[in-house]
Design an enzyme around this catalytic site. Structure first.
Site, PDB file in Angstrom:
ATOM      1  N   CYS A  24      41.027  30.009  40.382  1.00  0.00           N
ATOM      2  CA  CYS A  24      39.660  29.970  39.877  1.00  0.00           C
ATOM      3  C   CYS A  24      39.125  28.558  39.736  1.00  0.00           C
ATOM      4  O   CYS A  24      37.947  28.309  39.921  1.00  0.00           O
ATOM      5  CB  CYS A  24      39.633  30.660  38.530  1.00  0.00           C
ATOM      6  SG  CYS A  24      40.916  30.021  37.457  1.00  0.00           S
ATOM      7  N   ASN A  77      45.791  36.721  40.838  1.00  0.00           N
ATOM      8  CA  ASN A  77      46.357  35.496  41.418  1.00  0.00           C
ATOM      9  C   ASN A  77      47.561  34.954  40.654  1.00  0.00           C
ATOM     10  O   ASN A  77      48.461  34.379  41.265  1.00  0.00           O
ATOM     11  CB  ASN A  77      45.276  34.429  41.579  1.00  0.00           C
ATOM     12  CG  ASN A  77      44.564  34.121  40.286  1.00  0.00           C
ATOM     13  OD1 ASN A  77      44.678  34.864  39.309  1.00  0.00           O
ATOM     14  ND2 ASN A  77      43.829  33.034  40.268  1.00  0.00           N
ATOM     15  N   GLU A  97      37.538  34.191  31.177  1.00  0.00           N
ATOM     16  CA  GLU A  97      37.987  33.180  32.138  1.00  0.00           C
ATOM     17  C   GLU A  97      37.530  33.642  33.509  1.00  0.00           C
ATOM     18  O   GLU A  97      38.155  34.509  34.121  1.00  0.00           O
ATOM     19  CB  GLU A  97      39.520  33.058  32.103  1.00  0.00           C
ATOM     20  CG  GLU A  97      40.075  32.541  30.796  1.00  0.00           C
ATOM     21  CD  GLU A  97      39.743  31.083  30.560  1.00  0.00           C
ATOM     22  OE1 GLU A  97      39.210  30.422  31.465  1.00  0.00           O
ATOM     23  OE2 GLU A  97      40.021  30.608  29.445  1.00  0.00           O
ATOM     24  N   GLU A 120      41.629  29.110  26.748  1.00  0.00           N
ATOM     25  CA  GLU A 120      43.028  29.514  26.669  1.00  0.00           C
ATOM     26  C   GLU A 120      43.872  28.259  26.507  1.00  0.00           C
ATOM     27  O   GLU A 120      43.438  27.147  26.774  1.00  0.00           O
ATOM     28  CB  GLU A 120      43.425  30.284  27.934  1.00  0.00           C
ATOM     29  CG  GLU A 120      42.642  31.585  28.044  1.00  0.00           C
ATOM     30  CD  GLU A 120      43.250  32.610  28.984  1.00  0.00           C
ATOM     31  OE1 GLU A 120      43.462  32.308  30.155  1.00  0.00           O
ATOM     32  OE2 GLU A 120      43.505  33.736  28.508  1.00  0.00           O
TER      33      GLU A 120
END
Ligand code: NAD
Length: 488
Positions: A284, A153, A250, A462
């Site tokens: 997400c 994505n 993630e 992150e």
């Protein structure tokens, strides 16, 4: 071949590399179904070349001063900004996302990460602990070779979000893009090279899950960072367990947005739309369960329907287009399946739900932005990650009830609260099981803020200073200032 065809599939030790014996695959422009480029998956020999190059380059890189490493990251960021249009165009061809988005959210966000961690590189320090004479100091050391595995994505953004902190900390990096979107990681490799990054420190190997699995279990790789789905996360964790690797995960989500009666309704609708339709719903952290308090529920739905129906689908390369297709027909068909399940389980389709007629784009992976109302907690569309532009609206009466329902999921990536009541906003956010949250907005992910999930949505963070912890190891050094006191 098209202008999107890269010189070769992989980028290793500062050079493009090809090994035509690897399984071939294509990058497809999902708006039309046309082939952008043909590539080859990495063979074991290619992966070993990348590992060897990283191994050879890393020690000298780690010995540089932080500011020296940072300077190269800052130069890379500048190059990405200069090439933003070119990279955005390729990102749009690879993902189908509207150019309106890729111009501001992909290479630009990658550049933000390189600037942030480039600036931070000289400030990565240990600490000094006084023991009343003797003392301890700590060293933040690089891990060695780190690997990144990307989703489709945000291809260039994911590559930079992982490699920027890794390189800032003195590691070497090997990135495997998603096989669906292989192109822009190679452009990042070119930018690193042109900025003066020594060869071997940033390598791109293409391929499917099997290539990712080799990286995740490779004995010479110290850490793996995955952006992907929960089932893939479980596999990568298991592979990493063989060599006790550090991991950052993630993963997916089914995040809640809570809209209270006193919220600014237009802002809440705007937030919910951004949190469901941006990138054609392929984010997400999307807030795919929108809980709306009974008092504003009907007004919310009415305005949401009007505003959703005004979204412009069209040629992704036209700057006026809001929404492009999904990344692939396979993903689109999966989402259409969820829409059918939603209908059959009794959810009320408010708008969308089908494939739009798009003249000139008949072979693309198009789907209408879709809103369901009357969704209940047990429905499949309220429980599973759809990863498409499908919003579920649920109603609620009071605060405790909605917190319980919002938390009733195995995921915990993100959450948002819309309310004008300051005390309620903070009280509710504190009780939501999520790693990344917003008050009166949704889905903003500046590099300065930690990003990541709890429960099955992930491990580690992150962005922000927090990422430094995940790309370094801590060594404690005890220093004696007198003779050893020994009974022997
Ligand atoms: P995916 O899990 O299918 O694939 C992700 C990557 O893992 C790909 O590069 C794939 O080739 C690789 N892979 C597959 N099997 C592997 C294995 N056994 N070992 C090692 N690597 C393997 O995910 P996707 O369909 O590309 O992306 C969508 C998913 O990613 C969604 O669940 C979404 O929520 C999640 N996602 C999470 C974030 C986040 O930051 N939390 C961001 C974007 C996407």
């Amino acid at each position: 071949m098209t202008a999107a065809q890269p010189k070769a599939s992989h980028h290793i030790n500062g050079q493009y590399r090809e090994d035509a014996s690897g399984r071939s695959f294509e990058s497809i422009y999902p708006a039309t179904g046309e082939v952008n480029a043909r590539l080859h998956s990495a063979t074991p020999a290619v992966i070993e070349q990348a590992v060897a190059a990283a191994k050879a380059a890393q020690p000298a890189w780690a010995r540089l001063k932080g500011v020296e490493r940072g300077r190269i990251l800052l130069r890379t960021a500048q190059i990405l900004r200069e090439r933003n249009e070119e990279i955005s165009r390729i990102e749009t061809l690879d993902t189908g996302k509207a150019i309106q988005e890729t111009l501001v959210a992909d290479a630009a966000s990658a550049a933000d990460a390189l600037e942030y961690f480039g600036g931070l590189a000289g400030a990565i320090t240990g600490e000094h602990v006084d023991l009343g004479g003797d003392f301890v100091y700590t060293r933040r050391e690089p891990l060695g070779i780190c690997a990144g595995i990307g989703a489709w994505n945000y291809p260039v953004q994911i590559a930079a979000w992982k490699s920027a902190p890794a390189l800032a900390c003195g590691n070497a990096f090997i990135f495997k893009p998603s096989e669906v979107t292989p192109l822009t990681a190679l452009m990042l490799a070119e930018a690193f090279k042109d900025a003066g990054l020594p060869d071997g420190l940033f390598n791109v190997v293409q391929g499917f899950g099997d290539v990712g699995a080799v990286l995740a279990s490779h004995p010479d790789i110290a850490k793996v960072s995955l952006t992907g789905s929960v089932p893939t996360g479980a596999k990568v964790l298991a592979a990493a367990a063989q060599t006790i690797k550090a991991v950052t995960m993630e993963l997916g989500g089914k995040s809640p947005i809570l809209v209270f009666d006193d919220a600014d309704i237009e802002s809440a609708i705007g937030g919910a739309m951004l949190g469901n339709f941006y990138s054609t719903g392929q984010i997400c952290s999307n807030g795919t369960r929108v809980f709306v308090q009974r008092g504003v529920h009907d007004r919310f739905l009415e305005r949401l329907k009007t505003r959703t129906e005004a979204i412009r689908l069209g040629d992704p390369l036209d700057p006026d287009t809001h929404l492009g297709p999904m990344v692939s027909k396979a993903q689109r068909d999966k989402v259409l399946g969820y829409i059918e399940t939603g209908k059959s389980e009794g959810a009320r389709l408010v708008t969308g739900g089908g494939v739009p007629e798009m003249q000139g784009f008949e072979k693309g992976a198009w789907i209408q932005p879709t809103v369901f109302a009357g969704v209940t907690d047990e429905m499949t569309i309220a429980r599973e990650e759809i990863f498409g532009p499908v919003m579920s609206v649920l109603s609620f009466d009071d605060e405790d009830e909605v917190i319980g329902r919002a938390n009733d999921t195995q995921f915990g990536l993100a959450a948002g609260v819309f309310t004008a009541d300051l005390t309620r906003a903070h009280r509710v956010i504190a009780k939501l099981d999520a790693g990344t949250t917003w008050i009166n907005t949704y889905n903003l992910t500046p590099v300065e803020a930690p990003f990541g999930g709890v429960k099955q949505s992930g491990i580690g963070r992150e962005n922000s200073r927090a990422a430094i912890e995940h790309y370094t190891r801590l060594k404690s050094v005890y220093v004696a200032t007198g003779p050893v006191d020994s009974p022997y």
